[in-house]
Design a protein around this motif. Structure first.
Motif, PDB file in Angstrom:
ATOM      1  N   TYR A 195       0.809  -1.045   0.105  1.00 54.63           N
ATOM      2  CA  TYR A 195       0.057  -0.069   0.097  1.00 54.63           C
ATOM      3  C   TYR A 195       0.963   1.412  -0.123  1.00 54.63           C
ATOM      4  O   TYR A 195       0.521   2.274  -0.819  1.00 54.63           O
ATOM      5  CB  TYR A 195      -0.914   0.144   1.296  1.00 54.63           C
ATOM      6  N   HIS A 254       1.723   0.881  -4.160  1.00 55.32           N
ATOM      7  CA  HIS A 254       0.410   1.593  -4.858  1.00 55.32           C
ATOM      8  C   HIS A 254       0.638   3.124  -4.718  1.00 55.32           C
ATOM      9  O   HIS A 254       0.163   3.868  -5.658  1.00 55.32           O
ATOM     10  CB  HIS A 254      -0.615   1.233  -3.881  1.00 55.32           C
ATOM     11  N   HIS A 288      -5.419  -1.655  -7.439  1.00 58.94           N
ATOM     12  CA  HIS A 288      -5.202  -1.641  -5.828  1.00 58.94           C
ATOM     13  C   HIS A 288      -6.248  -1.075  -5.125  1.00 58.94           C
ATOM     14  O   HIS A 288      -6.743  -1.652  -4.009  1.00 58.94           O
ATOM     15  CB  HIS A 288      -3.869  -1.186  -5.661  1.00 58.94           C
ATOM     16  N   ASP A 310      -4.446  -9.833  -6.659  1.00 62.09           N
ATOM     17  CA  ASP A 310      -3.154  -9.494  -7.123  1.00 62.09           C
ATOM     18  C   ASP A 310      -2.247 -10.765  -7.088  1.00 62.09           C
ATOM     19  O   ASP A 310      -1.951 -11.194  -5.955  1.00 62.09           O
ATOM     20  CB  ASP A 310      -2.921  -8.386  -6.267  1.00 62.09           C
TER      21      ASP A 310
END
Ligand code: MN3
Length: 232
Positions: free
Chosen positions: A63, A67, A112, A197
């Motif tokens: 994250y 991302h 994402h 993912d």
């Protein structure tokens, strides 16, 4: 996590949920069009909330680094390439005309944002209409999981496996890199309902090369209520 304004949060959440953008297009004379800007949704749970299935270190990097980098890079590409599309829907529907940087990073942001919302701690089994739709399309939940796992396992290299609704018909498939079923270049088309993912960065820290163990564990954190809401 970067602070987002409440408005931005609502916008980006709505975009992800609907899979389409709702950016106002009414302009005053002399006003510049509202060119699309991508953003990360706030993670809907803490980084360790999905343990032991998805570990906190992986979540933090996934994250906070991967991302976040897609967000920076796609917004850079939008500026560099002078992209003027005003909605995510138009961005992905005409992605074949955009640069590789715009395509890969735009897909990276959207996928994402969607992926975080496909997961939740304390997964509860699929129920009601969703359960019926899965049974109707695939025979049973077990058979669905088998086929979806197969799609995730046979995606060579980096990419994603998807459950989509295409004109009301449920389909399983996969996409390479950061492509998604909203893109004009994608063989698999439809409204995304669920995605995993399968890039190595999604599992390598905990599972190393064992993608099969990661996929098996991931079923424990699937947010079926979110999938059902997308089907409704
Ligand atoms: Mn990833």
């Amino acid at each position: 996590m970067e602070k987002l304004s409440r408005r931005k949060f609502i916008e980006s959440t709505a975009l992800v949920t609907a899979g389409v953008a709702a950016i106002p297009t009414v302009l005053m004379a002399g006003e510049k069009p509202a060119v699309i800007k991508f953003a990360q949704i706030p993670l809907p749970y803490s980084a360790n909330a999905l343990e032991p299935h998805i570990d906190a270190a992986t979540m933090d990097i996934h994250y906070g680094k991967h991302h976040a980098a897609y967000v920076k890079n796609v917004n850079d590409a939008i500026a560099e390439d002078k992209i003027t599309v005003e909605s995510e829907k138009d961005f992905f529907a005409s992605v074949s005309k955009l640069s590789a940087k715009a395509r890969n990073n735009g897909g990276g942001v959207w996928n994402h944002n969607f992926f975080w919302q496909c997961m939740a701690p304390g997964s509860r089994p699929a129920a009601g209409k969703l359960n019926e739709a899965i049974n109707g399309s695939f025979g049973s939940m077990d058979k669905f999981k088998e086929q979806f796992t197969q799609a995730a396992m046979t995606r060579f290299g980096s990419g994603w496996a998807w459950l989509v609704s295409d004109g009301g018909k449920l389909k399983i498939g996969s996409t390479p890199n950061q492509d998604n079923p909203l893109m004009d270049v994608s063989e698999l088309k439809g409204t995304p309902l669920l995605a995993i993912d399968v890039w190595e960065h999604a599992y390598y820290l905990k599972y190393q090369n064992k993608r099969n163990e990661y996929v098996a564990a991931w079923w424990n954190v699937v947010n079926w209520e979110a999938v059902a809401a997308r089907l409704a």
